[in-house]
Each structure stands twice: as C-alpha cells, then as structure tokens.
Design an enzyme around this catalytic site. Structure first.
Site, short mmCIF file in Angstrom:
data_model
loop_
_atom_site.label_atom_id
_atom_site.label_comp_id
_atom_site.label_asym_id
_atom_site.label_seq_id
_atom_site.Cartn_x
_atom_site.Cartn_y
_atom_site.Cartn_z
N ASP A 68 31.12 32.55 50.78
CA ASP A 68 29.69 32.69 50.99
C ASP A 68 29.20 31.36 51.57
O ASP A 68 29.91 30.38 51.58
CB ASP A 68 28.97 33.13 49.72
CG ASP A 68 29.06 32.11 48.61
OD1 ASP A 68 29.57 31.01 48.86
OD2 ASP A 68 28.63 32.41 47.49
N GLY A 79 26.97 29.12 50.86
CA GLY A 79 26.49 27.99 50.08
C GLY A 79 24.97 27.98 49.98
O GLY A 79 24.39 27.19 49.23
N GLY A 80 24.31 28.86 50.72
CA GLY A 80 22.85 28.90 50.72
C GLY A 80 22.27 29.14 49.33
O GLY A 80 21.35 28.45 48.89
N PHE A 81 22.83 30.10 48.64
CA PHE A 81 22.33 30.42 47.30
C PHE A 81 22.52 29.24 46.36
O PHE A 81 21.62 28.86 45.62
CB PHE A 81 23.03 31.67 46.76
CG PHE A 81 22.65 32.01 45.35
CD1 PHE A 81 21.42 32.55 45.08
CD2 PHE A 81 23.52 31.74 44.31
CE1 PHE A 81 21.04 32.86 43.77
CE2 PHE A 81 23.16 32.04 43.00
CZ PHE A 81 21.92 32.60 42.73
N ASP A 86 21.49 31.14 54.94
CA ASP A 86 20.18 31.77 54.82
C ASP A 86 19.38 31.11 53.72
O ASP A 86 19.93 30.38 52.90
CB ASP A 86 20.34 33.26 54.48
CG ASP A 86 21.05 33.47 53.15
OD1 ASP A 86 22.07 32.80 52.92
OD2 ASP A 86 20.57 34.27 52.34
N GLN A 142 17.72 39.38 54.17
CA GLN A 142 16.82 39.02 53.07
C GLN A 142 15.57 39.91 53.12
O GLN A 142 15.57 40.90 53.82
CB GLN A 142 16.45 37.54 53.19
CG GLN A 142 17.62 36.59 52.99
CD GLN A 142 18.01 36.45 51.51
OE1 GLN A 142 17.34 36.98 50.62
NE2 GLN A 142 19.11 35.76 51.27
N GLY A 188 29.52 41.74 60.72
CA GLY A 188 29.18 42.57 59.57
C GLY A 188 27.92 41.97 58.94
O GLY A 188 27.33 41.03 59.49
N ASP A 245 31.00 41.61 45.68
CA ASP A 245 31.59 40.50 44.94
C ASP A 245 30.68 40.19 43.77
O ASP A 245 29.48 40.44 43.85
CB ASP A 245 31.74 39.25 45.81
CG ASP A 245 30.42 38.51 45.95
OD1 ASP A 245 30.14 37.62 45.12
OD2 ASP A 245 29.62 38.83 46.86
N CYS A 252 43.17 52.19 30.53
CA CYS A 252 43.36 51.11 31.52
C CYS A 252 44.85 50.83 31.69
O CYS A 252 45.62 50.82 30.74
CB CYS A 252 42.63 49.87 31.06
SG CYS A 252 42.78 48.48 32.20
N CYS A 289 46.03 47.94 33.08
CA CYS A 289 46.22 46.52 33.37
C CYS A 289 47.30 45.91 32.46
O CYS A 289 47.71 46.50 31.45
CB CYS A 289 44.91 45.75 33.22
SG CYS A 289 44.50 45.26 31.54
N CYS A 298 46.12 45.53 28.74
CA CYS A 298 46.05 46.77 27.96
C CYS A 298 47.42 47.38 27.71
O CYS A 298 47.59 48.11 26.73
CB CYS A 298 45.14 47.77 28.66
SG CYS A 298 43.40 47.29 28.56
N HIS A 334 41.90 42.06 32.36
CA HIS A 334 41.40 43.40 32.05
C HIS A 334 40.09 43.71 32.80
O HIS A 334 39.97 44.75 33.45
CB HIS A 334 41.19 43.60 30.56
CG HIS A 334 40.40 44.84 30.28
ND1 HIS A 334 40.94 46.11 30.40
CD2 HIS A 334 39.08 45.01 29.99
CE1 HIS A 334 40.00 47.00 30.18
NE2 HIS A 334 38.87 46.37 29.93
ZN LIG Z 1 42.94 46.71 30.76
#
Ligand SMILES: [Zn+2]
Length: 411
Positions: free
Chosen positions: A93, A95-97, A172, A222, A249, A301, A339, A341, A344, A370
């Site tokens: 990203d 860095g603006g935020f 931005d 924005q 994009g 994200d 799950c 993962c 789990c 997880h």
């Molecule tokens: Zn899991």
C-alpha cells in the site's frame, strides 16, 4: 508488460465475478483474501506456512518499510518477495494511510461512531498530531524515533518501486468519516492531483528501471460516505491517463461506514472499468467479505485475522471466541472441526488455552495460522460458489451459522 486481469465468470444479477490476476511473480485467483505482512513478515508465521495455508499473495506496507529497513535495502535484495523468501505475488500500500494515522490515534477515530463529532483535525485523546498535509504532500514524524519525514506522490512511487511489489497503490489522502464535507472535497481534489503525479512518476520509474519486473499501479477511490464524491472519484480515476499510462486496477479506500459498504461499492464499481481488478483496502471481517464479493471486489487485505489471533481470538464456523476463556481448559477438540489448517489438524483448544495462558510465543503462531486459513478459505469458498452458481446459498448457510461471540469485529 506481464500484468493482466482475466474475468472467467460474471454473475448476471450482481457485480460479483471470478478472475485471474497475472503478475511477474505468479497468479492470483480471484476473489481472494491477501494476508498482511506489514513489515515484510506476517507476524509470528513463516512465509512457507502462509503458502501452505493457501495465501496467494502478501501485502506489505510502504511506510513501515521506508522507515525500516529502508527501501534501498529491499531494492538491493532483489525486491520484497526475494527479501522475505516469498516467491509469490506481493502488494504494497502507498503509505498514505499510515503517514496520516500513526501516532495520532487516527485509527481509533476511524472506528468511532460517525455522528460523535465532526472536525478536520481529528485525533484521539492525549495524542499530538504528527502529520501535516499540504497540496504537495505530507510531512510526518516517525513513530519509531520521532524524526521528521516527507512523503509526496513522487516519493511514494520511488519508495514503492524500490520495494518492488507486483502491485502498488497511488498516494492518496485518507480522510475519516468525521471530516467535514468541505474537507472531503479538498482531500478529493488533492487525491486527484496526486493520482496524476503518481502516474507520471510511475511511468518515469518504469522506463528508468529497465530489466525490473513490471509493477502494476492501482488508483485509490476516496470520497467517504458521499455518493457524488465517490462517483466523481470513480469517473475521474477510472478514465485517468497521463504520460500514456492509466491505472492497472483500483483500490477502494478511506472512511467506510460498515452499514453503507455495499452501497458505496455499488456506486464506484458500476463506474470503474469492469475489466480492471478492484481491491478493497483494509476490510476483512467475514460478513464484510461477502458484501465485497457480491459488489464486485476481487481482492481484500486486512490485518484483523492475525491481529486478533495474537489476543487469543479465533474465527470458527460458529462465530468468533477467545481461546483464553477458561471453558476451553479441558476442551480436547480442534478450534474448528471443519477447518483443515495445520493448527486444527494437530492441536486442541485445551492446548491453545494453555499456551495463551502461559504467554508462550507459539500461541500467536498457531492461532494466526488458523485465522488466516479461515479467512483465505472463506473467500476461496466464495469463489468456488460463484463458479458453481450457488453463492446465495453458500452465503445464507455461512451467515446463518456464523455469529459474533465476543462483540463486533473491528479494525
Ligand atoms: Zn484451523
């Protein structure tokens, strides 16, 4: 140019679609959730484990990497992915935020009720404002050592080119829901002018850095909660061209009232070019991901999955709960028995309860694996449901079971 977006399937009755983003470091099947590794690391988890849990790309933060270790180090290493041992696609990203938010408690303000107050110098209590915006850029104080720095659209592009991610964002001005309408208009005008400067500098750097993999640039929409401002931003940036370059994009960013998320996304995604990917910045709660996907978002994200994991909060099909709760002391079942993962399939709630209570470092690792898997897989399941033509049923089934047990999810 080695960056493309191919739409494989579009829904007839909504903006949802299934596609493939191709980058020099591989493909992202969309819709997709992109886990966040702010400082070129997903906290407590190896990149290998992120690949194993199905992460298709990772997103890092230009502000943090600019301050430490410095973008020149990443450039010398061969770029972000090479530096952090992540062979797949990467995103930064702008860095603006962060330049506008860190140190001033801006995030806290973003999370407050929109009606609480309205002014343009919003900061949290007991915080000093550490960033100053002018038409040229932002001057800010490092949250690490208090040193002064300046970001302009050109510097953000230079920093992001040196970091070398496959997808970058234009610099931005991020506002909050508390800014006045007049200020939102000023910030929009600035973001428009900065977007043009980002395209110019991006073109210059792409030409100058011959031999480097192509880095795609996304513009950021924005406009807060205002229909006319959001639509204007989508119209302006959607058709923007400078130095023969247009955006590859778009990111939808800024202040978003959760209840208006779907409406705002519809406003902008009906206007933005349909054939370009759309990324929703910083949104990752399960219920919001459905709203994003059905309103035309291709990638997401969010730091939420890993951040809450470190506090013992986990997502399950039955809702979100805290593993440190004493009711799990003798619970020898998996965090979520549906799950797949690593956590789990190898550990119990009782063990997780024990390592969280003992403040063992492995607690963060196991819980993060997880949670990241849960969210990555949820969006993967949405993609499959779109392909299979049963998205509405899948959504109803998930939301019917999923409920918050530990209050509202928030950033
Ligand atoms: Zn899991």
């Amino acid at each position: 140019m080695n960056f493309s977006f191919d739409i494989k399937h579009s829904e007839g009755n909504s903006l949802a679609r299934v596609g493939t983003i191709t980058t020099p470091h591989g493909q992202i099947q969309t819709p997709a959730f992109i886990p966040v590794g702010t400082k070129a690391t997903v906290k407590s988890v190896l990149p290998e484990a992120m690949a194993d849990l199905g992460a298709q790309a990772l997103l890092a933060n230009a502000y943090h990497l600019y301050l430490q270790p410095g973008p020149d180090i990443l450039d010398e290493a061969g770029g972000l992915g090479e530096f952090m041992n992540w062979p797949g696609p990467t995103i930064t990203d702008s860095g603006g935020f962060q330049v506008l938010s860190l140190g001033v408690g801006f995030k806290k303000v973003l999370a407050m009720d929109a009606k609480t107050f309205r002014r343009d110098d919003v900061i949290a209590d007991n915080k000093e404002r550490l960033a100053h915006v002018d038409d040229e850029g932002v001057t800010f104080k490092s949250h690490l050592d208090g040193s002064m720095h300046r970001f302009t659209p050109e510097i953000s592009m230079q920093v992001q080119h040196q970091i070398g991610a496959d997808i970058m964002f234009a610099f931005d001005e991020c506002t909050t829901l508390h800014n006045t309408r007049r200020y939102q208009e000023l910030a929009m005008d600035r973001t428009y002018a900065w977007a043009l400067r980002c395209l110019d500098e991006h073109k210059r750097l792409t030409d100058e850095r011959i031999g480097k993999p192509y880095q795609a640039l996304f513009g950021v929409i924005q406009g807060a909660q205002y229909e006319d401002l959001r639509k204007k931003a989508a119209t302006d940036l959607g058709s923007m061209q400078s130095s023969g370059q247009s955006f590859d994009g778009f990111g939808i960013g800024g202040a978003l009232d959760k209840s208006a998320l779907g409406t705002i996304l519809t406003w902008v995604n009906q206007i933005l070019p349909a054939d370009k990917p759309k990324h929703l910045l910083g949104i990752g709660a399960p219920e919001d991901l459905f709203v994003g996907v059905e309103n035309g978002i291709d990638t997401f994200d969010c730091v939420l999955a890993s951040r809450i994991a470190r506090t013992s909060a986990v997502y399950t099909m039955e809702g979100r709960f805290n593993l440190s709760n004493s009711r799990f002391k003798r619970d020898f079942t998996a965090i979520d028995d549906e799950c797949d993962c690593y956590t789990c399939t190898h550990y119990t709630r009782a063990y997780m309860h024990h390592v969280f209570r003992g403040k063992e470092m492995v607690s963060a690792t196991l819980a993060t694996i997880h949670n990241e898997r849960f969210i990555v897989r949820l969006v993967d399941q949405m993609r499959q449901a779109l392909i299979d033509g049963n998205f509405a049923d899948m959504k109803a089934d998930f939301l019917g079971r999923y409920k918050h047990r530990s209050g509202q999810a928030s950033n």
